[in-house]
Design a protein around this motif. Structure first.
Motif, mmCIF file in Angstrom:
data_model
loop_
_atom_site.group_PDB
_atom_site.id
_atom_site.type_symbol
_atom_site.label_atom_id
_atom_site.label_comp_id
_atom_site.label_asym_id
_atom_site.label_seq_id
_atom_site.Cartn_x
_atom_site.Cartn_y
_atom_site.Cartn_z
ATOM 1 N N ASN A 1 -8.101 5.495 -1.645
ATOM 2 C CA ASN A 1 -8.661 6.827 -1.754
ATOM 3 C C ASN A 1 -9.581 6.829 -2.974
ATOM 4 O OD1 ASN A 1 -9.020 9.576 -1.790
ATOM 5 N ND2 ASN A 1 -7.115 9.916 -2.909
ATOM 6 N N SER B 1 -11.793 9.309 1.477
ATOM 7 C CA SER B 1 -10.374 8.959 1.516
ATOM 8 C C SER B 1 -10.130 8.231 2.835
ATOM 9 C CB SER B 1 -9.493 10.187 1.391
ATOM 10 O OG SER B 1 -9.570 10.964 2.535
ATOM 11 N N LEU C 1 0.833 -1.221 0.000
ATOM 12 C CA LEU C 1 0.000 0.000 0.000
ATOM 13 C C LEU C 1 0.858 1.258 0.000
ATOM 14 C CD1 LEU C 1 -2.866 -0.944 2.470
ATOM 15 C CD2 LEU C 1 -3.097 -0.510 0.041
ATOM 16 N N LYS D 1 -10.730 18.112 4.066
ATOM 17 C CA LYS D 1 -10.211 16.821 3.593
ATOM 18 C C LYS D 1 -9.650 16.010 4.764
ATOM 19 C CE LYS D 1 -10.333 17.076 -1.006
ATOM 20 N NZ LYS D 1 -10.477 16.095 -2.035
ATOM 21 N N ILE D 2 -8.954 16.714 5.673
ATOM 22 C CA ILE D 2 -8.388 16.033 6.839
ATOM 23 C C ILE D 2 -9.530 15.440 7.668
ATOM 24 C CG2 ILE D 2 -7.077 16.362 8.979
ATOM 25 C CD1 ILE D 2 -5.716 18.785 7.541
ATOM 26 N N GLU E 1 -11.672 8.670 -4.482
ATOM 27 C CA GLU E 1 -12.235 9.980 -4.830
ATOM 28 C C GLU E 1 -12.982 9.965 -6.153
ATOM 29 O OE1 GLU E 1 -8.994 12.698 -4.638
ATOM 30 O OE2 GLU E 1 -9.888 13.634 -2.890
ATOM 31 N N LYS E 2 -12.553 9.029 -7.042
ATOM 32 C CA LYS E 2 -13.193 9.002 -8.362
ATOM 33 C C LYS E 2 -14.650 8.585 -8.229
ATOM 34 C CE LYS E 2 -8.797 7.943 -10.311
ATOM 35 N NZ LYS E 2 -7.897 6.855 -10.663
ATOM 36 N N LEU E 3 -14.953 7.767 -7.214
ATOM 37 C CA LEU E 3 -16.327 7.308 -7.029
ATOM 38 C C LEU E 3 -17.110 8.262 -6.131
ATOM 39 C CD1 LEU E 3 -15.569 3.543 -6.357
ATOM 40 C CD2 LEU E 3 -16.338 4.539 -8.488
ATOM 41 N N PHE E 4 -16.445 8.728 -5.100
ATOM 42 C CA PHE E 4 -17.135 9.524 -4.087
ATOM 43 C C PHE E 4 -16.147 10.595 -3.615
ATOM 44 C CE2 PHE E 4 -18.837 9.360 0.504
ATOM 45 C CZ PHE E 4 -19.724 10.368 0.234
ATOM 46 N N GLU E 5 -16.397 11.823 -4.053
ATOM 47 C CA GLU E 5 -15.383 12.888 -3.968
ATOM 48 C C GLU E 5 -14.749 13.067 -2.581
ATOM 49 O OE1 GLU E 5 -15.846 15.804 -6.656
ATOM 50 O OE2 GLU E 5 -14.008 16.802 -6.046
ATOM 51 N N GLU F 1 0.689 2.077 -6.618
ATOM 52 C CA GLU F 1 -0.289 3.104 -6.971
ATOM 53 C C GLU F 1 -1.643 2.825 -6.334
ATOM 54 O OE1 GLU F 1 -0.530 3.219 -11.185
ATOM 55 O OE2 GLU F 1 0.710 4.979 -11.326
ATOM 56 N N VAL F 2 -1.789 1.595 -5.822
ATOM 57 C CA VAL F 2 -3.073 1.220 -5.219
ATOM 58 C C VAL F 2 -3.316 2.099 -4.005
ATOM 59 C CG1 VAL F 2 -4.307 -0.619 -4.009
ATOM 60 C CG2 VAL F 2 -2.860 -1.155 -5.943
ATOM 61 N N ASP F 3 -4.438 2.724 -3.975
ATOM 62 C CA ASP F 3 -4.753 3.509 -2.787
ATOM 63 C C ASP F 3 -6.196 3.273 -2.401
ATOM 64 O OD1 ASP F 3 -6.188 5.109 -4.588
ATOM 65 O OD2 ASP F 3 -4.364 6.221 -5.016
ATOM 66 N N ASN G 1 -11.002 12.437 5.917
ATOM 67 C CA ASN G 1 -10.066 11.323 5.995
ATOM 68 C C ASN G 1 -10.116 10.673 7.383
ATOM 69 O OD1 ASN G 1 -7.016 10.430 6.656
ATOM 70 N ND2 ASN G 1 -7.458 10.135 4.500
#
Lengths: 170, 281
Positions: free
Chosen positions: A30, A39, A22, A138-139, A32-36, A26-28, A142
């Motif tokens: 996060n 994270s 992890l 964002k914090i 965001e592409k699905l649900f802004e 590149e796997v994360d 997260n």
């Protein structure tokens, strides 16, 4: 016998391999592409769970190096993720020393404390000593999603532990 | 009371200093090492910078290799979807070609007019278009706090901090970190990104501000400015970093800008080897 030992070793290295993977890939988690706003800090969950349950599987040196790798990949100042991971590790160690038996609820509560301390350290260092600007919203998201999804990971890791490592807490 | 305090201090000390069977260092010693590394990196000592640059190059390469399986699955998926959408796509492309043919007719006229106007303005020293470097995106790991990508070209190719990065001539960001073999590009939608832009018939000036979300927003606009949808936003070049007139995206009614290039779908980009006219960062 040797083969079984090897398989056991591979299963025992599972959490550490996941942590390194992890951090470096590149796997994360996060999405965001699905649900802004979504994270997740999955590394902290992995470290905290395994430090509490099986500290022998998570060497502190490995946690330190995983943090350094994460900093390089993410573009943060070197050492900042290591510090936050080690703080989570410290809280986990303390909780393990103080408690005899843990439940999902107690782990969740102590994880909350670990997460707050970890994020506090991470973002105060980032804000005060680097040029990277972070959004407080964002914090917040997260932290919320990491805390909210901790029981899910707890259950998954517990299943892994019972299935492949034997039901034996630290 | 004193017993519980003893318990606390023993557990605290043990958590910090204890070393398990597989642990060679205590948490305290590693925390100290991490702090030293952090401050050395933050205060930018030359030796640390060089070491970091080397580590970056190695780790980025490893990340690229390690991420290969994850890149493969979406590609297979996309390949199947593309196959089924072929006919529809073909029709769409025909329409696009027709549109471009029409645009092409205007292009020559506009190019000539532009040349003449530049002669009038005595600004013939436009940078060479051939001065670009094509780079592959090595890592585009999505962080909630930093929107950046890693490309496989670095200072070896003459890339320096501040150079603009484009895809299909659309601006996508700028270089913020260079290593010998790789560089980091800060994307336009990052929270740290601020770019002077110009748009609409009145050549309105504004700052394109990244918010960490998918679409950056326009700020520092004239008072009572009303947004009109679908207006192309260009880099104004007033910062001496970006080429004036580089297209960026289209405006939306709420002041956001829909970028021409989706920052999540980058695979090849071009770095314009234009030395920024002033110090960046």
């Amino acid at each position: 016998m040797i083969r079984r030992n090897l398989i056991n070793r591979i299963f025992a290295s599972g959490p550490l391999i996941l942590l390194y993977y992890l951090s470096i890939s590149e796997v994360d988690t996060n999405l965001e592409k699905l649900f802004e706003v979504f994270s997740l800090n999955s590394q902290i969950i992995i470290i905290y769970f395994w430090i509490i349950k099986r500290p022998s599987l998570m060497g502190t040196e490995h946690i330190f190096f995983a943090g350094l790798i994460n900093d390089v990949v993410m573009g943060f100042p070197l050492g900042i993720s290591s510090l936050s991971y080690l703080v989570a590790c410290f809280v986990g160690n303390y909780v393990r020393n103080k408690s005899v038996n843990t439940t999902i609820a107690s782990d969740w509560f102590t994880f909350f404390i670990a997460l707050i301390l970890t994020n506090l350290l991470f973002f105060s260092l980032l804000n005060n000593f680097s040029e990277v600007v972070t959004s407080y919203a964002k914090i917040g998201y997260n932290t919320f999603f990491t805390l909210f999804l901790f029981p899910v990971f707890w259950l998954l890791f517990n299943i892994y532990q019972i299935s492949f490592l034997g039901n034996q807490d630290a | 009371m004193s017993v519980s305090r003893d318990d606390f201090s023993i557990a605290f000390r043990s958590a910090l200093l204890q070393r398990g069977a597989s642990q060679k260092f205590s948490i305290l010693s590693l925390i100290i090492v991490a702090l030293i590394i952090f401050f050395l990196d933050v205060y930018g000592f030359t030796a640390v910078k060089t070491a970091r640059s080397f580590i970056n190059d190695v780790v980025y390469r490893v990340t690229y290799l390690v991420s290969a399986p994850t890149r493969l699955f979406p590609n297979i998926n996309q390949g199947i979807a593309n196959h089924f959408n072929l006919k529809k796509e073909n029709e769409k492309l025909k329409q696009v070609i027709e549109r471009y043919k029409a645009l092409d007719l205007n292009l020559e006229y506009i190019a000539n007019e532009n040349k003449n106007l530049k002669k009038v303005l005595d600004t013939e020293d436009v940078q060479s278009v051939s001065n670009i470097v094509l780079a592959k995106v090595l890592v585009d790991r999505n962080s909630p706090f930093l929107k950046s990508i890693i490309i496989n070209k670095g200072s070896k190719e003459g890339i320096i901090k501040g150079m603009p990065v484009t895809q299909n001539k659309y601006l996508i960001g700028r270089i913020v970190e260079t290593n010998y073999l790789s560089s980091r590009v800060l994307l336009l939608n990052d929270l740290n990104s601020r770019i002077p832009v110009t748009f609409d018939e009145k050549s309105t000036q504004a700052i394109l501000t990244g918010g960490g979300t998918r679409m950056p927003t326009l700020s520092y606009l004239p008072e009572d400015y009303e947004f009109v949808e679908d207006i192309t936003v260009f880099a104004s070049g007033k910062d001496g970093i970006f080429n004036a007139g580089t297209p960026i995206g289209k405006t939306k009614a709420n002041g956001e800008v829909k970028l021409f290039v989706d920052p999540n779908q980058l695979s090849f980009v071009t770095v314009n080897l234009i030395k920024p006219k002033k110090e960046v960062f």
